[in-house]
Motif scaffolding. Structure first.
Motif, PDB file in Angstrom:
ATOM      1  N   PRO A   2       0.826  -1.210   0.000  1.00  0.00           N
ATOM      2  CA  PRO A   2       0.000   0.000   0.000  1.00  0.00           C
ATOM      3  C   PRO A   2       0.856   1.254   0.000  1.00  0.00           C
ATOM      4  N   GLY A   3       0.317   2.310  -0.575  1.00  0.00           N
ATOM      5  CA  GLY A   3       1.016   3.586  -0.563  1.00  0.00           C
ATOM      6  C   GLY A   3       0.088   4.669  -1.075  1.00  0.00           C
ATOM      7  N   PHE A   4       0.407   5.912  -0.814  1.00  0.00           N
ATOM      8  CA  PHE A   4      -0.413   7.019  -1.288  1.00  0.00           C
ATOM      9  C   PHE A   4       0.045   7.444  -2.683  1.00  0.00           C
ATOM     10  N   GLY A   5      -0.924   7.534  -3.583  1.00  0.00           N
ATOM     11  CA  GLY A   5      -0.602   7.904  -4.953  1.00  0.00           C
ATOM     12  C   GLY A   5      -1.853   8.237  -5.734  1.00  0.00           C
ATOM     13  N   LEU A   6      -1.770   8.112  -7.036  1.00  0.00           N
ATOM     14  CA  LEU A   6      -2.912   8.387  -7.917  1.00  0.00           C
ATOM     15  C   LEU A   6      -3.803   7.142  -7.975  1.00  0.00           C
ATOM     16  N   GLY A   7      -5.071   7.316  -7.623  1.00  0.00           N
ATOM     17  CA  GLY A   7      -5.987   6.186  -7.603  1.00  0.00           C
ATOM     18  C   GLY A   7      -6.081   5.481  -8.940  1.00  0.00           C
ATOM     19  N   ALA A   8      -5.902   6.221 -10.030  1.00  0.00           N
ATOM     20  CA  ALA A   8      -6.005   5.636 -11.366  1.00  0.00           C
ATOM     21  C   ALA A   8      -4.933   4.583 -11.620  1.00  0.00           C
ATOM     22  N   TYR A   9      -3.841   4.596 -10.852  1.00  0.00           N
ATOM     23  CA  TYR A   9      -2.826   3.557 -11.010  1.00  0.00           C
ATOM     24  C   TYR A   9      -3.424   2.176 -10.748  1.00  0.00           C
ATOM     25  N   ASP A  10      -4.313   2.077  -9.738  1.00  0.00           N
ATOM     26  CA  ASP A  10      -4.980   0.800  -9.470  1.00  0.00           C
ATOM     27  C   ASP A  10      -5.919   0.421 -10.614  1.00  0.00           C
ATOM     28  N   LEU A  11      -6.540   1.414 -11.231  1.00  0.00           N
ATOM     29  CA  LEU A  11      -7.446   1.137 -12.348  1.00  0.00           C
ATOM     30  C   LEU A  11      -6.689   0.601 -13.563  1.00  0.00           C
ATOM     31  N   VAL A  12      -5.523   1.157 -13.836  1.00  0.00           N
ATOM     32  CA  VAL A  12      -4.711   0.656 -14.942  1.00  0.00           C
ATOM     33  C   VAL A  12      -4.311  -0.790 -14.676  1.00  0.00           C
ATOM     34  N   ASN A  13      -3.894  -1.061 -13.451  1.00  0.00           N
ATOM     35  CA  ASN A  13      -3.543  -2.418 -13.066  1.00  0.00           C
ATOM     36  C   ASN A  13      -4.710  -3.371 -13.304  1.00  0.00           C
ATOM     37  N   LEU A  14      -5.907  -2.898 -13.019  1.00  0.00           N
ATOM     38  CA  LEU A  14      -7.110  -3.707 -13.158  1.00  0.00           C
ATOM     39  C   LEU A  14      -7.461  -3.955 -14.625  1.00  0.00           C
ATOM     40  N   CYS A  15      -7.383  -2.908 -15.450  1.00  0.00           N
ATOM     41  CA  CYS A  15      -7.938  -2.961 -16.810  1.00  0.00           C
ATOM     42  C   CYS A  15      -6.934  -3.271 -17.909  1.00  0.00           C
ATOM     43  N   ALA A  16      -5.697  -2.844 -17.763  1.00  0.00           N
ATOM     44  CA  ALA A  16      -4.799  -2.831 -18.913  1.00  0.00           C
ATOM     45  C   ALA A  16      -3.651  -3.823 -18.858  1.00  0.00           C
ATOM     46  N   THR A  17      -3.331  -4.378 -17.686  1.00  0.00           N
ATOM     47  CA  THR A  17      -2.142  -5.226 -17.613  1.00  0.00           C
ATOM     48  C   THR A  17      -2.352  -6.597 -18.234  1.00  0.00           C
ATOM     49  N   PHE A  18      -3.571  -7.137 -18.164  1.00  0.00           N
ATOM     50  CA  PHE A  18      -3.811  -8.473 -18.707  1.00  0.00           C
ATOM     51  C   PHE A  18      -5.048  -8.541 -19.598  1.00  0.00           C
ATOM     52  N   TRP A  19      -5.516  -7.398 -20.058  1.00  0.00           N
ATOM     53  CA  TRP A  19      -6.604  -7.375 -21.023  1.00  0.00           C
ATOM     54  C   TRP A  19      -6.093  -6.883 -22.364  1.00  0.00           C
ATOM     55  N   SER A  20      -6.499  -7.567 -23.419  1.00  0.00           N
ATOM     56  CA  SER A  20      -6.180  -7.118 -24.768  1.00  0.00           C
ATOM     57  C   SER A  20      -7.030  -5.908 -25.122  1.00  0.00           C
ATOM     58  N   SER A  21      -6.724  -5.295 -26.236  1.00  0.00           N
ATOM     59  CA  SER A  21      -7.526  -4.171 -26.706  1.00  0.00           C
ATOM     60  C   SER A  21      -8.978  -4.598 -26.902  1.00  0.00           C
ATOM     61  N   ALA A  22      -9.176  -5.784 -27.473  1.00  0.00           N
ATOM     62  CA  ALA A  22     -10.539  -6.270 -27.696  1.00  0.00           C
ATOM     63  C   ALA A  22     -11.291  -6.442 -26.391  1.00  0.00           C
ATOM     64  N   GLN A  23     -10.617  -6.960 -25.377  1.00  0.00           N
ATOM     65  CA  GLN A  23     -11.273  -7.154 -24.082  1.00  0.00           C
ATOM     66  C   GLN A  23     -11.593  -5.821 -23.419  1.00  0.00           C
ATOM     67  N   ARG A  24     -10.698  -4.865 -23.524  1.00  0.00           N
ATOM     68  CA  ARG A  24     -10.954  -3.554 -22.921  1.00  0.00           C
ATOM     69  C   ARG A  24     -12.093  -2.821 -23.604  1.00  0.00           C
ATOM     70  N   ASN A  25     -12.141  -2.946 -24.921  1.00  0.00           N
ATOM     71  CA  ASN A  25     -13.079  -2.122 -25.692  1.00  0.00           C
ATOM     72  C   ASN A  25     -14.407  -2.801 -25.999  1.00  0.00           C
ATOM     73  N   GLN A  26     -14.487  -4.106 -25.826  1.00  0.00           N
ATOM     74  CA  GLN A  26     -15.751  -4.798 -26.067  1.00  0.00           C
ATOM     75  C   GLN A  26     -16.832  -4.225 -25.157  1.00  0.00           C
ATOM     76  N   LEU A  27     -17.961  -3.882 -25.745  1.00  0.00           N
ATOM     77  CA  LEU A  27     -19.083  -3.292 -25.000  1.00  0.00           C
ATOM     78  C   LEU A  27     -18.658  -2.039 -24.233  1.00  0.00           C
ATOM     79  N   ASP A  28     -17.602  -1.370 -24.733  1.00  0.00           N
ATOM     80  CA  ASP A  28     -17.101  -0.138 -24.096  1.00  0.00           C
ATOM     81  C   ASP A  28     -16.717  -0.402 -22.639  1.00  0.00           C
ATOM     82  N   ARG A  29     -16.122  -1.579 -22.391  1.00  0.00           N
ATOM     83  CA  ARG A  29     -15.891  -2.061 -21.022  1.00  0.00           C
ATOM     84  C   ARG A  29     -14.973  -1.141 -20.213  1.00  0.00           C
ATOM     85  N   GLU A  30     -13.838  -0.780 -20.792  1.00  0.00           N
ATOM     86  CA  GLU A  30     -12.869   0.039 -20.064  1.00  0.00           C
ATOM     87  C   GLU A  30     -13.460   1.397 -19.702  1.00  0.00           C
TER      88      GLU A  30
END
Length: 375
Positions: free
Chosen positions: A271-299
């Motif tokens: 844990p640490g103090f930082g930008l909350g969006a860093y956790d969102l990137v970890n959630l959405c972009a590290t193991f999702w392909s472009s198709a997975q992120r963008n399907q149904l406007d998911r990301e």
């Protein structure tokens, strides 16, 4: 939360009795027997415990627990100490959102570096949002819309609670671990550049030239991004929150299909103090392909739900465009992580797909514009 009581080689009924009594969870009676099953966790020594109590123990005493102990490596000792500190801290915050698994003991021994947690075993009612092996393999790595919503709501509730929290100024956890001042950022940049040099040299026979150019441009402009965008934020401690630092779907426990209950965020080792969006990137972009992120406007739906969650839980002065800019900054930060993974010896089957996912997101979000890289 509890004093450190050394753990036997195999947890015993006597040890559990002492720990639960010390923590006030066993006011009378004792643990008479314990059954132990080891797990295959990679970042800790984790055991599943089935406890049996004497007839005088309260019926409310937990029958199933998870014992988590640190590994022997130095990084694991540090991670274990941080996780204990986190659970000890939130135990003193009665209004903290219930997004963590109930904890019965959290203890650390400064002399040996040993630590342990006793957590409620949620396996009867909860599952990982995405199992780790499925997530890393990127097969069927997208959970249901219901599960995604619960995970995002949990993250928003956590971040909203810690948003510009008074504990920011008390150095309870690192504030901008790598970004808080020029000295720390210089160390960060040197470390990442060294990792990139080792990785690119090791794989120069096949590593794509266009990606080599992308990373070289990134490194050339990274200090400017820190100076323009990150340093002012961390200096003012503005629009910062407590981030998990490893917020993959595999670290969220959600109710099993057809069940109800809370969604929990586990593995609080960084844990640490930082930008909350860093956790969102970890959630959405590290193991999702472009198709997975963008399907149904998911990301984009995830970002919108998260932002609405922040506002619903009381965050003010943080607009939609602020989040989108922070998300791009998070992509820049996370793009260097698979490089570090590969340089540190991770298998190519792990770091290369991760790098490809992040590069694609970085390009689609036009992060070079935030870095002010001219075409």
């Amino acid at each position: 939360m509890s004093k450190f009581i050394p753990v036997p080689e195999q947890p015993t009924a006597e040890w559990l009795t002492a720990v639960l009594q010390a923590g006030g969870h066993l006011p009378q009676g004792e643990v008479t027997a314990v059954e132990v099953v080891q797990s295959a966790a990679f970042n800790s020594h984790t055991s599943f415990l089935q406890l049996h109590y004497s007839s005088t123990a309260p019926l409310s005493c937990p029958a199933r627990m998870v014992l988590k102990q640190n590994r022997a490596e130095e990084w694991a000792k540090v991670a274990g100490a941080e996780e204990v500190k986190f659970y000890q801290l939130i135990a003193t915050l009665p209004d903290h959102p219930a997004i963590t698994v109930p904890c019965y003991a959290a203890a650390y021994d400064e002399m040996s570096g040993a630590s342990y947690l006793l957590l409620q075993d949620m396996s009867a009612t909860h599952v990982e949002a995405v199992p780790r092996d499925v997530q890393i393999a990127m097969r069927e790595g997208v959970p249901s819309k219901l599960v995604i919503g619960a995970v995002v709501d949990t993250l928003a509730q956590l971040h909203a609670y810690w948003w510009e929290h008074p504990l920011l100024s008390r150095a309870t956890f690192p504030v901008g671990f790598w970004s808080r001042n020029a000295e720390r950022f210089a160390l960060y940049l040197a470390r990442r550049q060294n990792s990139w040099a080792r990785l690119s040299a090791q794989h120069q026979d096949w590593f794509p030239a266009e990606l080599r150019t992308l990373y070289e441009n990134l490194f050339a402009h990274l200090h400017g991004h820190w100076e323009r965008y990150l340093w002012p934020r961390f200096q003012a401690q503005a629009k910062l929150t407590l981030i998990h630092g490893d917020a993959y779907f595999a670290n969220f426990l959600t109710p099993k299909e057809g069940a109800t209950g809370r969604t929990y965020l586990i593995d609080w080792q960084s844990p640490g103090f930082g930008l909350g969006a860093y956790d969102l990137v970890n959630l959405c972009a590290t193991f999702w392909s472009s198709a997975q992120r963008n399907q149904l406007d998911r990301e984009m739906s995830i970002l919108q739900r998260y932002h609405h969650g922040l506002l619903r839980h009381g965050v003010t002065g943080y607009g939609w465009e602020d989040l989108l800019t922070d998300y791009r900054s998070g992509l820049i930060f996370w793009l260097l992580m698979p490089v570090q993974d590969g340089a540190d010896g991770a298998a190519k089957s792990y770091w290369w797909p991760k790098l490809q996912c992040l590069v694609t997101a970085y390009q689609e979000w036009e992060c070079e514009r935030l870095l002010e890289i001219k075409a």
